[in-house]
Design a protein around this motif. Structure first.
Motif, mmCIF file in Angstrom:
data_model
loop_
_atom_site.group_PDB
_atom_site.id
_atom_site.type_symbol
_atom_site.label_atom_id
_atom_site.label_comp_id
_atom_site.label_asym_id
_atom_site.label_seq_id
_atom_site.Cartn_x
_atom_site.Cartn_y
_atom_site.Cartn_z
ATOM 1 N N GLY A 47 13.093 -18.060 6.694
ATOM 2 C CA GLY A 47 12.476 -17.714 5.424
ATOM 3 C C GLY A 47 11.107 -18.348 5.284
ATOM 4 O O GLY A 47 10.770 -19.318 5.973
ATOM 5 N N LEU A 48 10.312 -17.802 4.380
ATOM 6 C CA LEU A 48 8.983 -18.313 4.079
ATOM 7 C C LEU A 48 8.927 -18.667 2.601
ATOM 8 O O LEU A 48 9.482 -17.942 1.770
ATOM 9 C CB LEU A 48 7.912 -17.263 4.400
ATOM 10 C CG LEU A 48 7.943 -16.621 5.793
ATOM 11 C CD1 LEU A 48 6.870 -15.556 5.908
ATOM 12 C CD2 LEU A 48 7.779 -17.671 6.873
ATOM 13 N N VAL A 49 8.254 -19.743 2.259
ATOM 14 C CA VAL A 49 8.174 -20.168 0.865
ATOM 15 C C VAL A 49 6.745 -20.575 0.546
ATOM 16 O O VAL A 49 6.032 -21.130 1.386
ATOM 17 C CB VAL A 49 9.148 -21.344 0.580
ATOM 18 C CG1 VAL A 49 8.824 -22.553 1.442
ATOM 19 C CG2 VAL A 49 9.125 -21.724 -0.886
ATOM 20 N N ASP A 50 6.325 -20.278 -0.682
ATOM 21 C CA ASP A 50 5.001 -20.689 -1.152
ATOM 22 C C ASP A 50 4.978 -20.558 -2.667
ATOM 23 O O ASP A 50 5.910 -20.016 -3.280
ATOM 24 C CB ASP A 50 3.907 -19.818 -0.524
ATOM 25 C CG ASP A 50 2.541 -20.521 -0.530
ATOM 26 O OD1 ASP A 50 2.476 -21.661 -1.006
ATOM 27 O OD2 ASP A 50 1.554 -19.928 -0.069
ATOM 28 N N SER A 51 3.908 -21.049 -3.269
ATOM 29 C CA SER A 51 3.750 -20.937 -4.719
ATOM 30 C C SER A 51 2.310 -20.570 -5.022
ATOM 31 O O SER A 51 1.408 -20.764 -4.207
ATOM 32 C CB SER A 51 4.107 -22.256 -5.413
ATOM 33 O OG SER A 51 3.204 -23.282 -5.044
ATOM 34 N N MET A 52 2.095 -20.014 -6.215
ATOM 35 C CA MET A 52 0.745 -19.703 -6.667
ATOM 36 C C MET A 52 0.622 -20.026 -8.150
ATOM 37 O O MET A 52 1.610 -19.949 -8.894
ATOM 38 C CB MET A 52 0.398 -18.226 -6.414
ATOM 39 C CG MET A 52 1.049 -17.241 -7.354
ATOM 40 S SD MET A 52 0.498 -15.534 -7.088
ATOM 41 C CE MET A 52 -1.243 -15.652 -7.511
ATOM 42 N N PRO A 53 -0.569 -20.427 -8.609
ATOM 43 C CA PRO A 53 -0.723 -20.794 -10.011
ATOM 44 C C PRO A 53 -0.968 -19.582 -10.906
ATOM 45 O O PRO A 53 -1.538 -18.580 -10.477
ATOM 46 C CB PRO A 53 -1.961 -21.697 -9.988
ATOM 47 C CG PRO A 53 -2.790 -21.146 -8.867
ATOM 48 C CD PRO A 53 -1.794 -20.678 -7.826
ATOM 49 N N VAL A 54 -0.510 -19.682 -12.141
ATOM 50 C CA VAL A 54 -0.888 -18.748 -13.203
ATOM 51 C C VAL A 54 -1.576 -19.597 -14.261
ATOM 52 O O VAL A 54 -0.954 -20.467 -14.876
ATOM 53 C CB VAL A 54 0.322 -18.016 -13.784
ATOM 54 C CG1 VAL A 54 -0.097 -17.122 -14.947
ATOM 55 C CG2 VAL A 54 1.016 -17.189 -12.700
ATOM 56 N N ILE A 55 -2.854 -19.357 -14.481
ATOM 57 C CA ILE A 55 -3.711 -20.282 -15.218
ATOM 58 C C ILE A 55 -3.907 -19.811 -16.659
ATOM 59 O O ILE A 55 -4.441 -18.738 -16.913
ATOM 60 C CB ILE A 55 -5.075 -20.400 -14.518
ATOM 61 C CG1 ILE A 55 -4.883 -20.886 -13.074
ATOM 62 C CG2 ILE A 55 -5.992 -21.349 -15.282
ATOM 63 C CD1 ILE A 55 -6.116 -20.727 -12.208
ATOM 64 N N LEU A 56 -3.453 -20.651 -17.601
ATOM 65 C CA LEU A 56 -3.694 -20.402 -19.019
ATOM 66 C C LEU A 56 -4.986 -21.061 -19.493
ATOM 67 O O LEU A 56 -5.690 -20.520 -20.345
ATOM 68 C CB LEU A 56 -2.520 -20.924 -19.841
ATOM 69 C CG LEU A 56 -1.202 -20.153 -19.701
ATOM 70 C CD1 LEU A 56 -0.042 -20.978 -20.230
ATOM 71 C CD2 LEU A 56 -1.275 -18.829 -20.412
ATOM 72 N N ALA A 57 -5.282 -22.229 -18.956
ATOM 73 C CA ALA A 57 -6.534 -22.938 -19.266
ATOM 74 C C ALA A 57 -6.854 -23.835 -18.087
ATOM 75 O O ALA A 57 -5.951 -24.354 -17.425
ATOM 76 C CB ALA A 57 -6.393 -23.755 -20.549
ATOM 77 N N ARG A 58 -8.142 -24.020 -17.829
ATOM 78 C CA ARG A 58 -8.541 -24.792 -16.656
ATOM 79 C C ARG A 58 -9.451 -25.950 -17.024
ATOM 80 O O ARG A 58 -10.064 -25.965 -18.095
ATOM 81 C CB ARG A 58 -9.233 -23.890 -15.630
ATOM 82 C CG ARG A 58 -10.530 -23.257 -16.125
ATOM 83 C CD ARG A 58 -11.180 -22.447 -15.001
ATOM 84 N NE ARG A 58 -10.371 -21.307 -14.623
ATOM 85 C CZ ARG A 58 -10.371 -20.771 -13.409
ATOM 86 N NH1 ARG A 58 -11.123 -21.288 -12.459
ATOM 87 N NH2 ARG A 58 -9.623 -19.717 -13.145
ATOM 88 N N GLN A 59 -9.494 -26.920 -16.097
ATOM 89 C CA GLN A 59 -10.355 -28.088 -16.205
ATOM 90 C C GLN A 59 -10.225 -28.747 -17.580
ATOM 91 O O GLN A 59 -9.133 -28.972 -18.055
ATOM 92 C CB GLN A 59 -11.803 -27.692 -15.879
ATOM 93 C CG GLN A 59 -11.956 -27.006 -14.528
ATOM 94 C CD GLN A 59 -11.584 -27.879 -13.342
ATOM 95 O OE1 GLN A 59 -10.791 -28.803 -13.426
ATOM 96 N NE2 GLN A 59 -12.155 -27.573 -12.179
ATOM 97 N N GLY A 60 -11.337 -29.038 -18.275
ATOM 98 C CA GLY A 60 -11.287 -29.785 -19.536
ATOM 99 C C GLY A 60 -10.532 -29.076 -20.641
ATOM 100 O O GLY A 60 -9.965 -29.719 -21.522
ATOM 101 N N ARG A 61 -10.481 -27.753 -20.609
ATOM 102 C CA ARG A 61 -9.801 -27.008 -21.674
ATOM 103 C C ARG A 61 -8.291 -27.174 -21.635
ATOM 104 O O ARG A 61 -7.603 -26.862 -22.604
ATOM 105 C CB ARG A 61 -10.164 -25.528 -21.567
ATOM 106 C CG ARG A 61 -11.640 -25.241 -21.837
ATOM 107 C CD ARG A 61 -11.913 -23.767 -21.860
ATOM 108 N NE ARG A 61 -13.305 -23.484 -22.186
ATOM 109 C CZ ARG A 61 -13.811 -22.275 -22.325
ATOM 110 N NH1 ARG A 61 -13.025 -21.213 -22.153
ATOM 111 N NH2 ARG A 61 -15.090 -22.108 -22.623
ATOM 112 N N ARG A 62 -7.776 -27.644 -20.513
ATOM 113 C CA ARG A 62 -6.322 -27.764 -20.406
ATOM 114 C C ARG A 62 -5.760 -28.810 -21.357
ATOM 115 O O ARG A 62 -4.580 -28.764 -21.721
ATOM 116 C CB ARG A 62 -5.926 -28.101 -18.960
ATOM 117 C CG ARG A 62 -6.210 -29.533 -18.535
ATOM 118 C CD ARG A 62 -5.925 -29.734 -17.045
ATOM 119 N NE ARG A 62 -5.981 -31.133 -16.661
ATOM 120 C CZ ARG A 62 -7.065 -31.800 -16.378
ATOM 121 N NH1 ARG A 62 -8.243 -31.183 -16.466
ATOM 122 N NH2 ARG A 62 -7.021 -33.067 -16.020
#
Length: 292
Positions: A111-126
């Motif tokens: 099997g292969l496994v990985d992840s990816m981000p889903v971004i609601l806010a980035r950098q300072g706005r987080r």
């Protein structure tokens, strides 16, 4: 296959799912509901516009449907009502994704496994982000060198030489949860002997009781400048084997624009954004080719 046939194919697939499972997940408990515009139509418009018309925002999806699909959906409500209907049936999308990902028995021992981000806010706005606090948190994506507030999509799939993996598990976790513990939660249900992963899963090689062997690129030890020849060869071999799962994420992002979720304003909206777009991508990949 022209777009009319594709739209009909998607609508029939959604209707079949709704008759078997979806209706139970979208039950209303109010004394009155106007269903002249059906839940099946709500879902069909969203999936088709995302995957086959490359519309990224719900507002543009609604405008496109109102402009070009009025003959197909004559009872289409206004934008606000459409968003409410979509969020109300958000719990249906994970189940619909599972339907479109049905693969039967494991076709591979690896099997292969990985992840990816889903971004609601980035950098300072987080630091000021407050959307979906029960699902999202602040985290770091080393691949993009990015601090962000959001969630991670975790995918485990069957290895298939010379093609993209076949997804067997797709899950959602807060951005602050490390990849290793997220995988450890579902490890007993995975039917593999070997699992190829990136360095984020490296600590699992020291965890006892896993039903599979975890293979990752070799990490340099503290103070080590270069890997020896054997470790370098192993790292390259593992990276080459797991490259298709990265390609699958790249394809999903290109097809649906799933990575950026800055317009999402609720937990239901986040579920629609993530699982709705994944379902749209899996429809194009798994269902549509069988109907041609």
């Amino acid at each position: 296959m022209d777009w009319h046939t594709q739209l009909i194919t998607l609508y029939l697939a959604v209707c079949k799912y709704w008759q078997e499972v979806g209706w139970a997940l979208a039950q209303r408990h109010a004394p009155y509901a106007d269903l002249g515009f059906t839940d099946e139509e709500v879902v069909t418009i969203y999936l088709f516009a995302v995957a086959l018309e490359e519309k990224r925002q719900i507002k543009s999806i609604h405008q496109h449907a109102r402009r070009y699909w009025r003959d197909w959906f004559p009872r289409l409500p206004g934008y606000g009502a459409y968003v409410q209907r979509l969020n109300r049936i958000a719990d249906c999308f994970p189940s619909l994704l599972e339907r479109f990902c049905e693969t039967g028995a494991a076709a591979s021992v690896a099997g292969l496994v990985d992840s990816m981000p889903v971004i609601l806010a980035r950098q300072g706005r987080r630091f000021n982000a407050k959307v979906a606090p029960e699902l999202a948190s602040s985290g770091y994506c080393p691949t993009k060198h990015l601090y962000y507030y959001g969630v991670k999509i975790h995918l485990v799939g069957d290895r298939r030489p010379d093609t993209l993996p076949s997804p067997r598990f797709i899950g959602l976790a807060p951005a602050g949860l490390n990849d290793g513990p997220a995988l450890e939660q579902v490890a007993p249900a995975l039917p593999y002997k070997d699992l190829y992963a990136d360095k984020a899963y490296e600590y699992l090689k020291r965890v006892s009781g896993l039903p599979f062997t975890v293979l990752t690129p070799v990490k340099k030890q503290k103070g080590q400048e270069h890997l020896d020849a054997a470790d370098l060869w192993l790292s390259r071999a593992v990276s080459q084997v797991r490259q298709p799962v990265e390609s699958l994420f790249n394809w999903i992002e290109e097809k649906t624009g799933i990575e950026i979720a800055s317009k999402v304003r609720s937990s239901q909206g986040l579920l629609v954004h993530v699982f709705g777009r994944l379902a749209a991508a899996m429809f194009v990949r798994n269902v549509l080719p069988l109907s041609t």
